[in-house]
Design a protein around this motif. Structure first.
Motif, PDB file in Angstrom:
ATOM      1  N   TYR A 119       0.826  -1.209   0.000  1.00  0.00           N
ATOM      2  CA  TYR A 119       0.000   0.000   0.000  1.00  0.00           C
ATOM      3  C   TYR A 119       0.859   1.258   0.000  1.00  0.00           C
ATOM      4  O   TYR A 119       0.681   2.160  -0.820  1.00  0.00           O
ATOM      5  CB  TYR A 119      -0.936  -0.026   1.213  1.00  0.00           C
ATOM      6  CG  TYR A 119      -1.752   1.225   1.385  1.00  0.00           C
ATOM      7  CD1 TYR A 119      -2.519   1.742   0.344  1.00  0.00           C
ATOM      8  CD2 TYR A 119      -1.771   1.914   2.601  1.00  0.00           C
ATOM      9  CE1 TYR A 119      -3.271   2.891   0.497  1.00  0.00           C
ATOM     10  CE2 TYR A 119      -2.519   3.062   2.771  1.00  0.00           C
ATOM     11  CZ  TYR A 119      -3.262   3.552   1.719  1.00  0.00           C
ATOM     12  OH  TYR A 119      -4.003   4.691   1.876  1.00  0.00           O
ATOM     13  N   GLY A 124      -0.639   2.853  -3.140  1.00  0.00           N
ATOM     14  CA  GLY A 124      -1.368   3.913  -2.447  1.00  0.00           C
ATOM     15  C   GLY A 124      -1.006   5.290  -2.965  1.00  0.00           C
ATOM     16  O   GLY A 124      -1.788   6.244  -2.846  1.00  0.00           O
ATOM     17  N   GLY A 134      -5.216   2.780  -3.846  1.00  0.00           N
ATOM     18  CA  GLY A 134      -5.451   2.323  -2.482  1.00  0.00           C
ATOM     19  C   GLY A 134      -6.902   2.006  -2.214  1.00  0.00           C
ATOM     20  O   GLY A 134      -7.235   1.015  -1.552  1.00  0.00           O
TER      21      GLY A 134
END
Length: 294
Positions: free
Chosen positions: A130, A138, A143
């Motif tokens: 992430y 992300g 994300g």
């Protein structure tokens, strides 16, 4: 050295509803299929909580060493504040991931759901990826997609499958709704951080959409999560209980649409988390009541 209170703050307790809600909903769906197993539900809850806390520590570490959290609005970040060393925070993340994998292995062995081993590995890889690694998703605006998949679909359906050995419409609708609430919680966080994320090149979905559109998307996620269960009213009339969420969700929706400063958006995270947990209770209660009273 960070205090116990600072480590707890770093675990971001207000986000843990993302882990708790899918297990409640998935267990209710298993009950609807006549196969509720409380011991498997507890193990699934432990896995979900450890993964969520691990994600939070991993995010703290990665954003801290990148400098993303140097100038931000919101609760304490262990790495950026200097309360804990980057190495300690990274270790905490991987300890959580390791414990989650051990519990996951236990659940797979007990339930003989061997394909879920690969799902478990994917969960840990996604949790670290992430904000970690060379190309964290992300930072690319993905994300929200992964949160929907892993804290919505995977967590909910995995809970049902390990208990019932099959899935149903109740599980699928609940999984989508849990994913929408998880996305809304992340969106609330990212809308607040748009100025600082944009400055350091973190292109979250909120940054890509822009402030106004991201706020509207948050409201639409909440609305969809409340209305989608109405599909089940014909077979599960008690799911109408989810409509009790409307006044609860109006508060964070109103603040999100009207707040003019990042600081004013901080309460929205807690309010959204509470709404997510209430959804799980009301939806699951409606499913169980229908089953019991039919």
């Amino acid at each position: 050295m960070a205090t116990v209170g600072q480590w707890i703050a770093g675990a971001r307790l207000r986000t843990l509803t993302m882990a708790i809600s899918p297990v409640i909903v998935g267990s209710a769906a298993a009950f609807d299929l006549g196969s509720f197993r409380w011991e498997y539900a507890l193990i699934a809850l432990g896995i979900a909580l450890l993964l969520q806390i691990g994600v939070n520590y991993a995010n703290d570490y990665s954003d801290g060493v990148r400098g993303t959290d140097d100038k931000r609005v919101g609760p304490l970040r262990l790495t950026a504040s200097g309360a804990a060393s980057p190495g300690a925070v990274k270790t905490a993340a991987f300890v959580c991931f390791g414990l989650a994998m051990l519990l996951g292995l236990l659940l797979v062995v007990l339930t003989q759901t061997w394909p879920l081993l690969l799902v478990g590995v994917a969960c840990v890889v996604a949790a670290w990826g992430y904000t970690g690694g060379k190309n964290p998703y992300g930072y690319l605006g993905l994300g929200d997609v992964f949160v929907f998949i892993f804290f919505g679909l995977v967590a909910t359906l995995g809970t049902t499958y390990t208990q019932a050995g099959r899935l149903g419409t109740v599980a699928c609708i609940g999984a989508i709704c849990c994913g929408l609430f998880a996305m809304a919680l992340l969106m609330a966080n990212n809308v607040r951080d748009i100025p600082t994320d944009r400055a350091v090149g973190k292109k979250t979905l909120a940054v890509r959409l822009g402030d106004s559109a991201a706020r509207l998307a948050f409201v639409m996620m909440l609305g969809a999560a409340i209305l989608l269960p109405l599909i089940l009213v014909g077979t599960h009339p008690w799911v109408l209980l989810v409509l009790l969420l409307i006044p609860v969700c109006l508060i964070p929706a109103w603040v999100m649409l009207r707040a003019s400063s990042p600081e004013a958006l901080i309460p929205v995270l807690k309010q959204t988390g509470v709404a997510s947990l209430l959804f799980a209770v009301l939806y699951s209660g409606g499913v169980v009541l229908t089953r019991v009273l039919s």
